[in-house]
Design a protein around this motif. Structure first.
Motif, mmCIF file in Angstrom:
data_model
loop_
_atom_site.group_PDB
_atom_site.id
_atom_site.type_symbol
_atom_site.label_atom_id
_atom_site.label_comp_id
_atom_site.label_asym_id
_atom_site.label_seq_id
_atom_site.Cartn_x
_atom_site.Cartn_y
_atom_site.Cartn_z
ATOM 1 N N HIS A 154 35.481 -4.520 -3.394
ATOM 2 C CA HIS A 154 34.331 -3.621 -3.478
ATOM 3 C C HIS A 154 34.491 -2.501 -2.449
ATOM 4 N N LYS A 155 33.937 -1.364 -2.776
ATOM 5 C CA LYS A 155 33.888 -0.317 -1.758
ATOM 6 C C LYS A 155 32.630 0.529 -1.925
ATOM 7 N N ARG A 156 32.253 1.162 -0.839
ATOM 8 C CA ARG A 156 31.047 1.996 -0.773
ATOM 9 C C ARG A 156 31.481 3.446 -0.671
ATOM 10 N N VAL A 157 30.874 4.287 -1.499
ATOM 11 C CA VAL A 157 31.209 5.705 -1.506
ATOM 12 C C VAL A 157 29.923 6.511 -1.335
ATOM 13 N N LEU A 158 29.924 7.401 -0.343
ATOM 14 C CA LEU A 158 28.830 8.349 -0.176
ATOM 15 C C LEU A 158 29.281 9.703 -0.701
ATOM 16 N N LEU A 159 28.447 10.335 -1.504
ATOM 17 C CA LEU A 159 28.766 11.633 -2.094
ATOM 18 C C LEU A 159 27.738 12.668 -1.643
ATOM 19 N N PHE A 160 28.247 13.875 -1.366
ATOM 20 C CA PHE A 160 27.378 14.948 -0.902
ATOM 21 C C PHE A 160 27.694 16.233 -1.662
ATOM 22 N N ASP A 161 26.632 16.858 -2.154
ATOM 23 C CA ASP A 161 26.733 18.114 -2.863
ATOM 24 C C ASP A 161 27.343 19.184 -1.943
ATOM 25 N N PRO A 162 28.081 20.155 -2.508
ATOM 26 C CA PRO A 162 28.643 21.231 -1.673
ATOM 27 C C PRO A 162 27.608 21.946 -0.821
ATOM 28 N N GLU A 189 21.738 12.552 18.270
ATOM 29 C CA GLU A 189 21.560 13.348 19.479
ATOM 30 C C GLU A 189 22.597 14.474 19.524
ATOM 31 N N LYS A 190 23.850 14.140 19.242
ATOM 32 C CA LYS A 190 24.928 15.126 19.286
ATOM 33 C C LYS A 190 25.002 15.952 18.005
ATOM 34 N N TYR A 191 24.656 15.306 16.876
ATOM 35 C CA TYR A 191 24.755 15.972 15.570
ATOM 36 C C TYR A 191 23.409 15.898 14.852
ATOM 37 N N PRO A 192 22.384 16.597 15.372
ATOM 38 C CA PRO A 192 21.029 16.470 14.800
ATOM 39 C C PRO A 192 20.921 16.936 13.357
ATOM 40 N N ALA A 193 21.802 17.820 12.908
ATOM 41 C CA ALA A 193 21.717 18.311 11.526
ATOM 42 C C ALA A 193 21.965 17.207 10.509
ATOM 43 N N LEU A 194 22.602 16.124 10.930
ATOM 44 C CA LEU A 194 22.862 15.026 9.991
ATOM 45 C C LEU A 194 21.565 14.425 9.453
ATOM 46 N N ARG A 195 20.474 14.566 10.203
ATOM 47 C CA ARG A 195 19.176 14.071 9.709
ATOM 48 C C ARG A 195 18.749 14.795 8.438
ATOM 49 N N LEU A 196 19.277 15.996 8.224
ATOM 50 C CA LEU A 196 18.892 16.807 7.069
ATOM 51 C C LEU A 196 19.753 16.537 5.840
ATOM 52 N N VAL A 197 20.838 15.800 6.023
ATOM 53 C CA VAL A 197 21.802 15.598 4.937
ATOM 54 C C VAL A 197 21.207 14.739 3.824
ATOM 55 N N LYS A 198 21.397 15.182 2.596
ATOM 56 C CA LYS A 198 20.983 14.421 1.416
ATOM 57 C C LYS A 198 22.229 14.056 0.615
ATOM 58 N N GLY A 199 22.299 12.797 0.191
ATOM 59 C CA GLY A 199 23.478 12.358 -0.528
ATOM 60 C C GLY A 199 23.208 11.243 -1.506
ATOM 61 N N LEU A 200 24.272 10.808 -2.171
ATOM 62 C CA LEU A 200 24.215 9.713 -3.135
ATOM 63 C C LEU A 200 25.085 8.572 -2.635
ATOM 64 N N GLU A 201 24.670 7.349 -2.942
ATOM 65 C CA GLU A 201 25.411 6.165 -2.511
ATOM 66 C C GLU A 201 25.854 5.368 -3.734
ATOM 67 N N ALA A 202 27.148 5.065 -3.777
ATOM 68 C CA ALA A 202 27.698 4.287 -4.889
ATOM 69 C C ALA A 202 28.385 3.040 -4.350
ATOM 70 N N SER A 214 33.996 18.766 -8.748
ATOM 71 C CA SER A 214 34.710 19.659 -7.840
ATOM 72 C C SER A 214 33.839 20.039 -6.650
ATOM 73 N N ARG A 215 34.457 20.059 -5.470
ATOM 74 C CA ARG A 215 33.839 20.481 -4.203
ATOM 75 C C ARG A 215 32.874 19.450 -3.617
ATOM 76 N N TRP A 216 32.628 18.345 -4.305
ATOM 77 C CA TRP A 216 31.732 17.332 -3.755
ATOM 78 C C TRP A 216 32.434 16.564 -2.629
ATOM 79 N N TRP A 217 31.716 16.380 -1.532
ATOM 80 C CA TRP A 217 32.211 15.592 -0.412
ATOM 81 C C TRP A 217 32.176 14.110 -0.757
ATOM 82 N N HIS A 218 33.122 13.339 -0.216
ATOM 83 C CA HIS A 218 33.077 11.887 -0.373
ATOM 84 C C HIS A 218 33.527 11.201 0.914
ATOM 85 N N TYR A 219 32.825 10.137 1.227
ATOM 86 C CA TYR A 219 33.120 9.285 2.383
ATOM 87 C C TYR A 219 33.241 7.867 1.852
ATOM 88 N N ILE A 220 34.352 7.196 2.160
ATOM 89 C CA ILE A 220 34.678 5.927 1.506
ATOM 90 C C ILE A 220 34.874 4.824 2.538
#
Length: 285
Positions: A154-162, A189-202, A214-220
């Protein structure tokens, strides 16, 4: 971060996929798409066909100094790596193992899902990871539409719109975000903008197919030892194709040149630049 579950569909038709996901460029997790052949895709089958090969391996660590981003941390016998990966946690992973170049026999073991994507059949590629493996947040430099099919584990993937690139602290002349960011444990504290990030979880399991536009971010994150195959399709429209050419032939060239000249200074400068730029754009002091 603000995460929502990705939409999951079963046994989708070509017409529905094109209308609801491909043309609007919306991610979706598809089940049942590979049921006719995914039973062949196991660690044992890979080991039987390619176990004697020597393969490059990567880790969770970011590349430092004037080394290329694509330089492996070590090499190993493929069969030995598969044994290590299945015996316990490891962050060693295989990146972009092209089937046509390294194990063409595997081309007979799958079918291109007929869902309307125009596959670039030169580059079906495999990615392997142990249960400690992570792939840092990025989007693909050649801007393809990806069909990402997972096998074993199994793996977890986070996706973020461009549109989330700024809040993710995109690094200039790169396809990833600032190096200090851990999306599993964000430092707000160091990266406060991350609180604003909206994404999808798979959450993916054997045989699942994830459409990443195309252009979608992914973190695996690999939750268990596993591997995946990515089938690539050229980006839609002239804008996407021009962006691909810019990234591959200009942006990457400039970044590689600056790495060779300045080494770690260039990497540190880009990371600081990403933080300053994000905070300025979003009005964060």
């Amino acid at each position: 971060m603000q995460l929502k579950p990705i939409e999951v569909v079963s046994n989708i038709s070509k017409e529905e996929f094109v209308k609801k996901y491909y043309l609007p460029q919306r991610p979706v997790l598809m089940k049942g798409l590979t049921d006719q052949w995914n039973h062949k895709w196991t660690f044992d089958h890979i080991k039987k066909l390619a176990g004697d090969q020597t393969i490059p391996l990567y880790s969770n660590a970011r590349t430092k100094g004037n080394k290329s981003t694509y330089e492996p941390v070590t090499t190993m016998n493929f069969g030995e790596y598969l044994d290590i990966m299945r015996s316990g946690p490891t962050d060693l992973r295989i990146f972009f193992y092209t089937i046509k170049d390294h194990c063409p026999a595997l081309l007979d073991d799958f079918e291109y899902p007929p869902i309307g994507l125009k596959y670039f059949k030169r580059l079906p590629a495999l990615f392997f990871g142990g249960s400690d493996s992570k792939v840092f947040a990025h989007y693909d430099i050649d801007l393809p539409d990806n069909l990402h099919i997972h096998f074993e584990g199994h793996k977890r993937v986070l996706l973020f719109d461009p549109s989330q690139s700024t809040a993710l602290y995109k690094v200039p002349f790169s396809i990833h975000n600032a190096e200090g960011i851990d999306l599993d444990q964000p430092d707000y504290e160091k990266y406060p903008a991350l609180r604003l990030v909206k994404g999808l979880e798979a959450h993916m399991e054997h045989g699942d197919a994830l459409y990443m536009p195309s252009r979608w971010w992914h973190y695996i994150v690999y939750k268990d030892p596993g591997f995946s195959m990515t089938l690539r399709s050229l980006p839609l429209g002239p804008k996407g194709k021009l962006g691909m050419l810019y990234n591959v032939f200009f942006m990457r060239m400039i970044d590689n040149l600056m790495r060779k000249i300045q080494g770690q200074k260039w990497i540190d400068y880009k990371n600081e630049w990403a933080i300053r730029r994000t905070h300025k754009k979003l009005g964060i002091s």
